[in-house]
Write an enzyme that holds these catalytic residues in place. Structure first.
Site, PDB file in Angstrom:
ATOM      1  N   HIS A  50      64.037  15.568   1.767  1.00  0.00           N
ATOM      2  CA  HIS A  50      63.339  16.812   2.076  1.00  0.00           C
ATOM      3  C   HIS A  50      63.148  17.639   0.815  1.00  0.00           C
ATOM      4  CE1 HIS A  50      63.203  20.950   4.129  1.00  0.00           C
ATOM      5  NE2 HIS A  50      62.012  20.406   4.151  1.00  0.00           N
ATOM      6  N   ASN A  58      66.603  25.073   6.134  1.00  0.00           N
ATOM      7  CA  ASN A  58      65.693  25.674   7.122  1.00  0.00           C
ATOM      8  C   ASN A  58      66.444  26.168   8.357  1.00  0.00           C
ATOM      9  OD1 ASN A  58      63.574  25.298   5.456  1.00  0.00           O
ATOM     10  ND2 ASN A  58      62.700  23.560   6.537  1.00  0.00           N
ATOM     11  N   GLU A  75      67.028  17.851  -0.138  1.00  0.00           N
ATOM     12  CA  GLU A  75      68.050  17.490   0.845  1.00  0.00           C
ATOM     13  C   GLU A  75      67.904  15.996   1.135  1.00  0.00           C
ATOM     14  OE1 GLU A  75      68.793  21.341   3.676  1.00  0.00           O
ATOM     15  OE2 GLU A  75      66.839  20.418   3.855  1.00  0.00           O
ATOM     16  N   SER A  85      60.179  18.256   7.701  1.00  0.00           N
ATOM     17  CA  SER A  85      61.033  19.437   7.547  1.00  0.00           C
ATOM     18  C   SER A  85      61.744  19.802   8.834  1.00  0.00           C
ATOM     19  CB  SER A  85      60.236  20.631   7.021  1.00  0.00           C
ATOM     20  OG  SER A  85      58.951  20.652   7.512  1.00  0.00           O
TER      21      SER A  85
HETATM   22  P1  NAD Z   1      49.354  18.630   4.660  1.00  0.00           P
HETATM   23  O1  NAD Z   1      48.713  18.897   5.944  1.00  0.00           O
HETATM   24  O2  NAD Z   1      48.988  19.438   3.453  1.00  0.00           O
HETATM   25  O3  NAD Z   1      49.112  17.103   4.261  1.00  0.00           O
HETATM   26  C1  NAD Z   1      49.246  16.040   5.148  1.00  0.00           C
HETATM   27  C2  NAD Z   1      48.427  14.875   4.619  1.00  0.00           C
HETATM   28  O4  NAD Z   1      48.722  13.736   5.404  1.00  0.00           O
HETATM   29  C3  NAD Z   1      46.898  15.100   4.738  1.00  0.00           C
HETATM   30  O5  NAD Z   1      46.289  14.843   3.490  1.00  0.00           O
HETATM   31  C4  NAD Z   1      46.461  14.066   5.772  1.00  0.00           C
HETATM   32  O6  NAD Z   1      45.164  13.543   5.516  1.00  0.00           O
HETATM   33  C5  NAD Z   1      47.522  13.011   5.579  1.00  0.00           C
HETATM   34  N1  NAD Z   1      47.699  12.103   6.702  1.00  0.00           N
HETATM   35  C6  NAD Z   1      47.679  12.381   8.024  1.00  0.00           C
HETATM   36  N2  NAD Z   1      47.907  11.240   8.724  1.00  0.00           N
HETATM   37  C7  NAD Z   1      48.084  10.236   7.825  1.00  0.00           C
HETATM   38  C8  NAD Z   1      48.359   8.851   7.926  1.00  0.00           C
HETATM   39  N3  NAD Z   1      48.496   8.262   9.099  1.00  0.00           N
HETATM   40  N4  NAD Z   1      48.464   8.137   6.785  1.00  0.00           N
HETATM   41  C9  NAD Z   1      48.308   8.722   5.585  1.00  0.00           C
HETATM   42  N5  NAD Z   1      48.054  10.030   5.439  1.00  0.00           N
HETATM   43  C10 NAD Z   1      47.940  10.779   6.544  1.00  0.00           C
HETATM   44  O7  NAD Z   1      50.914  18.704   4.930  1.00  0.00           O
HETATM   45  P2  NAD Z   1      52.090  19.089   3.927  1.00  0.00           P
HETATM   46  O8  NAD Z   1      52.282  20.541   3.917  1.00  0.00           O
HETATM   47  O9  NAD Z   1      51.916  18.351   2.652  1.00  0.00           O
HETATM   48  O10 NAD Z   1      53.351  18.499   4.713  1.00  0.00           O
HETATM   49  C11 NAD Z   1      53.604  17.122   4.748  1.00  0.00           C
HETATM   50  C12 NAD Z   1      55.005  16.884   5.275  1.00  0.00           C
HETATM   51  O11 NAD Z   1      55.936  17.558   4.445  1.00  0.00           O
HETATM   52  C13 NAD Z   1      55.248  17.411   6.683  1.00  0.00           C
HETATM   53  O12 NAD Z   1      56.132  16.542   7.329  1.00  0.00           O
HETATM   54  C14 NAD Z   1      55.919  18.750   6.435  1.00  0.00           C
HETATM   55  O13 NAD Z   1      56.733  19.147   7.504  1.00  0.00           O
HETATM   56  C15 NAD Z   1      56.746  18.424   5.233  1.00  0.00           C
HETATM   57  N6  NAD Z   1      57.103  19.594   4.409  1.00  0.00           N
HETATM   58  C16 NAD Z   1      56.193  20.570   4.201  1.00  0.00           C
HETATM   59  C17 NAD Z   1      56.549  21.666   3.419  1.00  0.00           C
HETATM   60  C18 NAD Z   1      55.558  22.765   3.153  1.00  0.00           C
HETATM   61  O14 NAD Z   1      55.974  23.878   2.800  1.00  0.00           O
HETATM   62  N7  NAD Z   1      54.279  22.511   3.258  1.00  0.00           N
HETATM   63  C19 NAD Z   1      57.830  21.741   2.858  1.00  0.00           C
HETATM   64  C20 NAD Z   1      58.717  20.692   3.069  1.00  0.00           C
HETATM   65  C21 NAD Z   1      58.338  19.629   3.853  1.00  0.00           C
END
Ligand code: NAD
Length: 708
Positions: free
Chosen positions: A449, A500, A461, A428
């Protein structure tokens, strides 16, 4: 050439095929109405005709509704009322035919299409999933104006009619049959055959229209019961629309007012109300948003028409967290088998439970059967290895927001996928270019995104890295986003991308208002009264205060002083307040009641002042900053046109559709007014309000965003 073909059978039945010339869909316009009227009058005079069947010549559309362009062109309420009166003649004419009529529906039958059908003696629809029947008018700021408000309650009962009309609902054939909106549902293959049979064997006479359930006897058939239904429906509408959308309320009044009236009076009341609504700016804005969405769906992501998208049949998701679990569920729901990878089995089972819960909800809502949900669920195959990644067409990375972790994942993906697999990141705030920088074949790297929660938020996006991502990758990604039922916008690889980035100064300004002593809930309520689904603090809690804080620093680095974050988020995060995820945010939930978290004020050292009124100035400070950031995005070519900003803001953050979008709203306020306000605010509060050059230029030339 005519849009209707008439074929007469040996048994003296007229089969009328509606096949609008030069169009993919059938829609009703004034011209089509006139053509149909002439045809029906002709059939009426033909004494040999014993019955009529209406079918569609289009593949999966019966009638998509009235022509929205024509509705949009209406300039006065009087003109709107006249149009409605003219259109009301069609179902009335069908009702007056001296022979029985059958509407044989396959595919979408919406709006004016259904209103026309309500005039038929007998209605048969196919059991195909493409057959969807409903009255979505209020979502466009109007009400059914071809007699729908008057005839539907008589057909399906008051409660069902309110459900469909006020909720802008579209029902499958099964529900239409249950509510007696249609008389039969049959397989597509025998639709015409059965329609002929219904007329030839007089089956149409046996239809059972009146639905007399106990509920309808107790409630709908007496005045007191009806007024109870009316009161409850009004409360629900006001709760949902917060008074911003007049159409459902007006539709409710019309339905209630016309229940006991004769047809002539009732139709006149409906037409009058249609005219009132159709000429409002709210209606124009809602239709504008509909067209924006349609245009976004038509875009391919490239100006070169001969670049064709690759088909995505198998996908992978890396990271089974909040986003990864949601994305995996969406893909399998849309028929794409998914390999879901995480480093921990615990995380995988969390991701699978996220998906399972979403499927369970769909079963509860009767959108899927238990069997269908199970079959979709087993399309998600969990793994802690990259096994099975070689044959994937696309992988979406959704691991934690950390550049080095993401870079490592991309290198792993490079080794475990084929060179043609498209590698997408759901980051993000990080640069897509940086994430994929070490990979060979960077042309297949792109950002996708998604917004949280994935199953609810319509926007994705598509982040193109300039001079790196290939056109084929962009075109494939855009097509894929449409394939999974989302709305795509192509955005440049800049910090915060579009949505964002525009949100950041708005959230920041909310912190400045808080510093001035305006309470958290007062700020949020002001924004909600403007029409946003939630205020900036409720949104920060939902996103995660830590995530918002991290993103604010990334953007500060990218854009400098203008987006310097207020230190409140740092302070709150340091104190361990993360938002909804640990029930310690700007709000707190106690026994299901959400209320302001008073501890926050001591952490940030603010005493909220007693404030009896809401100031317009607050909303201007927050929203004008969004407009200014959007103008900067347009200057920098982050997206191509103001319409893209509006698609992003309406479908990515819920900017109120009745305002038409952020840029449309800016145009309605006047760019010159926004410019002079920003100048005043800049003098008062400093650099963060410095007007964008585009705003200054438009203000000086008297221009608007949409026409620049
Ligand atoms: P999260 O912390 O809930 O989940 C991340 C997951 O990645 C965890 O299950 C972790 O075990 C796993 N992980 C870590 N390292 C890893 C690896 N090397 N290989 C495989 N899995 C691995 O995070 P999230 O909120 O789901 O966010 C994930 C991505 O999405 C981030 O880049 C975040 O910026 C983006 N994002 C988040 C949101 C939101 O509102 N949460 C919205 C849009 C985008």
């Amino acid at each position: 050439m005519s849009s209707f073909r008439v074929e007469k059978t040996a048994s003296h039945l007229a089969i009328v095929t509606f096949d609008l010339e030069g169009e993919k869909i059938n829609k009703i316009s004034t011209d089509i109405g006139k053509e149909l009227e002439v045809l029906l009058e002709g059939l009426k005079k033909d004494r040999s005709i014993q019955g009529m069947i209406l079918v569609s010549g289009k593949k999966d559309i019966f009638i998509a509704g009235a022509d929205i362009y024509e509705i949009l062109s209406v300039t006065s309420s009087q003109e709107g009322t006249e149009k409605s009166r003219e259109a009301q003649r069609l179902p009335a004419l069908i009702e007056s035919l001296p022979f029985p009529s059958v509407a044989a529906i396959h595919g979408a039958c919406l709006g004016g299409g259904l209103e026309l059908v309500l005039g038929f003696s007998y209605v048969i629809a196919t059991d195909d999933p493409k057959t969807k029947i409903g009255l979505p008018e209020v979502s466009l700021g109007i009400l059914p104006g071809m007699g729908g408000c008057v005839r539907l309650p008589k057909r399906v009962g008051l409660q069902n009619a309110l459900d469909m009309i006020l909720g802008a609902k579209v029902w499958p054939a099964k529900k239409c049959f249950k509510t007696k909106l249609i008389d039969e549902w049959v397989p597509k293959e025998i639709l015409l055959e059965r329609s002929l049979e219904v007329l030839e064997e007089g089956i149409w006479k046996k239809r059972k229209r009146e639905k007399v359930s106990i509920q309808s006897l107790l409630l709908e058939k007496n005045r007191f019961g009806r007024s109870l239904i009316y009161k409850k429906a009004k409360e629900q509408v006001l709760d949902k629309t917060k008074g911003h959308y007049p159409a459902p309320l007006r539709a409710l009044e019309v339905i209630y007012e016309t229940l006991d009236r004769g047809m002539t009076d009732a139709l006149a009341i409906e037409a009058e109300a249609f005219g009132e609504l159709v000429s409002t700016s709210i209606c124009k804005n809602l239709m504008g948003v509909f067209f924006l969405q349609e245009a976004a769906k038509k875009k391919t992501g490239s100006n070169t028409p001969d670049i064709l998208p690759k088909v995505i049949e198998h996908a992978g998701v890396v990271g089974a967290g909040a986003m990864g679990g949601g994305i995996a569920q969406l893909l399998s729901h849309r028929g794409i088998p998914v390999r879901l990878k995480d480093i921990e089995t615990k995380a995988l089972s969390r991701g699978l439970s996220t998906a399972k819960k979403l499927f369970d909800d769909l079963v509860l809502k009767k959108k899927l059967t238990t069997r269908e949900a199970y079959q979709k669920m087993i399309q998600i195959s969990p793994t802690t290895q990259y096994s099975g990644f070689k044959h994937l067409d696309l992988v979406i990375e959704a691991v934690i927001e950390d550049l080095s972790v993401k870079q490592k994942v991309f290198l792993d993906l490079q080794a475990s996928t084929s060179p043609e697999t498209i590698l997408a990141t759901n980051t993000s705030s990080l640069s897509v270019k940086d994430i994929g920088s070490a990979c060979a074949h960077p042309e297949r790297i792109i950002g996708l995104h998604f917004f949280n929660p994935v199953h609810k938020m319509p926007l994705v996006e598509v982040i193109r890295v300039k001079e790196v991502t290939s056109e084929e990758t962009v075109v494939t990604a855009v097509q894929f986003v449409k394939q999974i039922g989302k709305v795509p916008i192509v955005v440049k690889d800049v910090s915060g991308f579009l949505v964002n980035r525009i949100l950041m100064p708005y959230m920041n300004e909310a912190c400045y208002l808080l510093e001035e002593g305006i309470s958290i809930s007062m700020i949020d309520q002001t924004v909600e009264a403007f029409g946003l689904p939630m205020g900036p603090f409720a949104l920060t809690d939902a996103v995660g205060i830590d995530i918002a804080q991290k993103a604010s620093h990334v953007m500060y680095q990218a854009y400098g002083e203008r987006l310097k974050p207020h230190d409140f988020l740092d302070k709150v995060v340091q104190a361990g307040f993360l938002g909804n995820k640990n029930n310690q945010g700007f709000y707190k939930k106690d026994k299901k009641e959400k209320h302001e978290n008073a501890t926050i004020y001591s952490i940030i050292d603010v005493k909220p002042r007693e404030q009896a009124y809401v100031s317009q100035d607050w909303i201007e400070r927050m929203i004008f900053l969004m407009i200014n950031e959007a103008a900067l995005c347009l200057e920098e070519g982050v997206v191509e046109q103001p319409q893209d900003v509006d698609v992003g803001m309406v479908f990515g953050m819920g900017f109120p559709p009745f305002r038409g979008g952020l840029m449309k709203y800016a145009d309605s306020v006047g760019v010159d007014k926004i410019f002079s306000e920003l100048e005043i605010l800049e003098r008062r509060y400093g650099l963060r309000f410095k007007p964008a050059l585009l705003i200054e230029r438009l203000a000086r030339s008297g221009g608007t965003f949409y026409e620049h």
